[in-house]
Design a protein around this motif. Structure first.
Motif, mmCIF file in Angstrom:
data_model
loop_
_atom_site.group_PDB
_atom_site.id
_atom_site.type_symbol
_atom_site.label_atom_id
_atom_site.label_comp_id
_atom_site.label_asym_id
_atom_site.label_seq_id
_atom_site.Cartn_x
_atom_site.Cartn_y
_atom_site.Cartn_z
ATOM 1 N N GLY A 41 -1.777 1.143 -12.859
ATOM 2 C CA GLY A 41 -0.598 0.666 -12.145
ATOM 3 C C GLY A 41 -0.118 1.583 -11.043
ATOM 4 N N ALA A 42 -1.050 2.264 -10.373
ATOM 5 C CA ALA A 42 -0.659 3.100 -9.238
ATOM 6 C C ALA A 42 -0.102 2.209 -8.130
ATOM 7 C CB ALA A 42 -1.861 3.902 -8.725
ATOM 8 N N ASP A 43 0.832 2.741 -7.375
ATOM 9 C CA ASP A 43 1.455 1.979 -6.298
ATOM 10 C C ASP A 43 0.647 2.037 -5.012
ATOM 11 O OD1 ASP A 43 3.879 1.349 -7.851
ATOM 12 O OD2 ASP A 43 4.116 3.533 -7.801
ATOM 13 N N ILE A 44 -0.077 3.123 -4.822
ATOM 14 C CA ILE A 44 -0.903 3.333 -3.633
ATOM 15 C C ILE A 44 -2.210 3.961 -4.105
ATOM 16 C CG2 ILE A 44 -1.086 4.569 -1.424
ATOM 17 C CD1 ILE A 44 2.064 4.625 -1.474
ATOM 18 N N ILE A 45 -3.328 3.542 -3.533
ATOM 19 C CA ILE A 45 -4.640 4.075 -3.903
ATOM 20 C C ILE A 45 -5.374 4.486 -2.625
ATOM 21 C CG2 ILE A 45 -6.851 3.582 -5.020
ATOM 22 C CD1 ILE A 45 -5.334 1.390 -6.653
ATOM 23 N N LEU A 46 -5.826 5.741 -2.583
ATOM 24 C CA LEU A 46 -6.550 6.248 -1.414
ATOM 25 C C LEU A 46 -7.960 6.647 -1.826
ATOM 26 C CD1 LEU A 46 -3.741 8.500 0.118
ATOM 27 C CD2 LEU A 46 -4.218 6.089 0.575
ATOM 28 N N TYR A 52 -7.224 6.905 5.438
ATOM 29 C CA TYR A 52 -5.833 6.484 5.348
ATOM 30 C C TYR A 52 -5.038 6.927 6.566
ATOM 31 C CZ TYR A 52 -4.936 11.297 3.991
ATOM 32 O OH TYR A 52 -4.861 12.660 3.984
ATOM 33 N N ASP A 53 -3.933 6.241 6.785
ATOM 34 C CA ASP A 53 -2.951 6.588 7.810
ATOM 35 C C ASP A 53 -1.727 7.107 7.062
ATOM 36 O OD1 ASP A 53 -0.752 6.524 9.574
ATOM 37 O OD2 ASP A 53 -1.564 4.814 10.684
ATOM 38 N N ILE A 54 -1.437 8.391 7.179
ATOM 39 C CA ILE A 54 -0.349 9.003 6.417
ATOM 40 C C ILE A 54 1.002 8.342 6.733
ATOM 41 C CG2 ILE A 54 0.154 10.879 8.032
ATOM 42 C CD1 ILE A 54 0.122 11.099 4.161
ATOM 43 N N ASN A 55 1.166 7.838 7.934
ATOM 44 C CA ASN A 55 2.423 7.166 8.271
ATOM 45 C C ASN A 55 2.572 5.858 7.493
ATOM 46 O OD1 ASN A 55 3.464 9.070 10.208
ATOM 47 N ND2 ASN A 55 1.816 8.399 11.553
ATOM 48 N N LYS A 56 1.470 5.159 7.261
ATOM 49 C CA LYS A 56 1.522 3.923 6.463
ATOM 50 C C LYS A 56 1.774 4.239 4.995
ATOM 51 C CE LYS A 56 -1.162 0.974 9.505
ATOM 52 N NZ LYS A 56 -2.363 0.147 9.677
ATOM 53 N N VAL A 57 1.200 5.341 4.528
ATOM 54 C CA VAL A 57 1.438 5.755 3.139
ATOM 55 C C VAL A 57 2.923 6.089 2.974
ATOM 56 C CG1 VAL A 57 0.891 7.460 1.361
ATOM 57 C CG2 VAL A 57 -0.940 6.563 2.821
ATOM 58 N N ALA A 58 3.466 6.870 3.902
ATOM 59 C CA ALA A 58 4.885 7.238 3.843
ATOM 60 C C ALA A 58 5.770 5.998 3.948
ATOM 61 C CB ALA A 58 5.218 8.237 4.951
ATOM 62 N N ALA A 59 5.381 5.054 4.791
ATOM 63 C CA ALA A 59 6.158 3.814 4.935
ATOM 64 C C ALA A 59 6.172 3.028 3.627
ATOM 65 C CB ALA A 59 5.588 2.962 6.067
ATOM 66 N N ALA A 60 5.039 3.009 2.922
ATOM 67 C CA ALA A 60 4.978 2.304 1.632
ATOM 68 C C ALA A 60 5.876 2.986 0.600
ATOM 69 C CB ALA A 60 3.532 2.244 1.139
ATOM 70 N N VAL A 61 5.902 4.312 0.603
ATOM 71 C CA VAL A 61 6.774 5.061 -0.312
ATOM 72 C C VAL A 61 8.242 4.773 0.029
ATOM 73 C CG1 VAL A 61 7.525 7.394 -0.964
ATOM 74 C CG2 VAL A 61 5.073 6.860 -0.809
ATOM 75 N N ASN A 62 8.577 4.794 1.305
ATOM 76 C CA ASN A 62 9.954 4.496 1.731
ATOM 77 C C ASN A 62 10.345 3.062 1.394
ATOM 78 O OD1 ASN A 62 10.795 6.981 2.745
ATOM 79 N ND2 ASN A 62 9.891 6.586 4.752
ATOM 80 N N PHE A 71 10.576 5.796 -7.832
ATOM 81 C CA PHE A 71 9.371 6.629 -7.866
ATOM 82 C C PHE A 71 8.194 5.858 -7.274
ATOM 83 C CE2 PHE A 71 8.956 4.002 -11.577
ATOM 84 C CZ PHE A 71 7.596 3.781 -11.700
ATOM 85 N N SER A 72 7.159 6.618 -6.948
ATOM 86 C CA SER A 72 5.885 6.030 -6.525
ATOM 87 C C SER A 72 4.777 6.871 -7.131
ATOM 88 C CB SER A 72 5.736 6.044 -5.004
ATOM 89 O OG SER A 72 6.658 5.170 -4.403
ATOM 90 N N LEU A 112 7.690 13.502 5.596
ATOM 91 C CA LEU A 112 7.974 12.216 6.247
ATOM 92 C C LEU A 112 9.035 11.377 5.524
ATOM 93 C CD1 LEU A 112 4.321 11.208 7.209
ATOM 94 C CD2 LEU A 112 6.153 11.885 8.793
ATOM 95 N N THR A 113 9.167 11.570 4.216
ATOM 96 C CA THR A 113 10.089 10.719 3.443
ATOM 97 C C THR A 113 11.302 11.471 2.918
ATOM 98 O OG1 THR A 113 9.021 11.123 1.303
ATOM 99 C CG2 THR A 113 8.144 9.297 2.656
ATOM 100 N N GLY A 114 11.206 12.786 2.820
ATOM 101 C CA GLY A 114 12.279 13.571 2.234
ATOM 102 C C GLY A 114 12.290 13.512 0.714
ATOM 103 N N GLN A 115 11.300 12.865 0.132
ATOM 104 C CA GLN A 115 11.244 12.747 -1.321
ATOM 105 C C GLN A 115 10.479 13.910 -1.934
ATOM 106 O OE1 GLN A 115 10.557 8.956 -3.140
ATOM 107 N NE2 GLN A 115 10.863 7.877 -1.200
ATOM 108 N N GLU A 116 10.838 14.209 -3.163
ATOM 109 C CA GLU A 116 10.161 15.264 -3.912
ATOM 110 C C GLU A 116 8.804 14.748 -4.386
ATOM 111 O OE1 GLU A 116 11.468 18.387 -7.401
ATOM 112 O OE2 GLU A 116 12.920 16.958 -6.617
ATOM 113 N N VAL A 117 7.767 15.556 -4.228
ATOM 114 C CA VAL A 117 6.397 15.151 -4.577
ATOM 115 C C VAL A 117 5.804 16.147 -5.565
ATOM 116 C CG1 VAL A 117 4.079 14.693 -3.684
ATOM 117 C CG2 VAL A 117 6.066 14.105 -2.298
#
Length: 170
Positions: A41-46, A52-62, A71-72, A112-117
């Motif tokens: 059940g991962a939200d994003i798979i690379l 990948y485009d890191i901006n698209k990944v960040a956009a999906a997290v946002n 969470f993501s 890019l998101t300001g979220q803790e990773v």
């Protein structure tokens, strides 16, 4: 183990409201990451096969955050590369400042998101573990069939399963 790792991280990710990256074995191919990501059940798979485009990944997290999801979880194959890295030589990609691609992705997502990773790398434990009972019985059945073929003088065959039955394949 990769799927189990993703499963286990769900509760921590949800309770702490963080982005978790699970790095899964797969330097050149991403089938293990893809299957573990879907099953867990991962939200994003690379995966390495699709830069990948890191901006698209960040956009999906946002987007998840805006939808109220705190969470993501991102499943990342160890060989995943960005579109920018895909255009570079392998020599450059091999000399990165982070311990692995997951830490690099984590730093960029945080920026890019300001979220803790957080990054989880189950590493070589993914190769280990005990076979399930079905696999143990199957190996015994295949071994017994191969031994019988030797005793019967039947050589030049592969012992395998065909339509759920032991079969000798030329």
């Amino acid at each position: 183990l990769a799927t189990q790792t993703i499963d286990c991280i769900h509760t921590t990710a949800a309770s702490h409201g963080r982005v978790f990256i699970v790095e899964i074995m797969g330097h050149k191919v991403g089938w293990l990451t893809l299957h573990a990501g879907i099953a867990g059940g991962a939200d994003i798979i690379l995966v390495p096969e699709i830069p990948y485009d890191i901006n698209k990944v960040a956009a999906a997290v946002n987007k998840r955050a805006k939808e109220g999801k705190r969470f993501s979880i991102i499943a990342v194959a160890e060989g995943a590369i960005s579109k920018e890295q895909a255009a570079l030589s392998k020599k450059y990609i091999a000399t990165r400042q982070y311990p692995s691609i997951s830490y690099e992705i984590g730093a960029k997502i945080s920026e890019l998101t300001g979220q803790e990773v957080r990054v989880a790398v189950p590493g070589h434990m993914q190769r280990g573990g005990s076979p399930c009972p079905y696999d143990r019985v199957l190996s015994t059945r295949l071994g017994a069939a191969a031994g019988k073929m030797i005793l019967d003088g039947e050589f030049g065959y592969l012992v395998g399963m065909k339509n759920n039955h032991i079969a000798k394949i030329p």
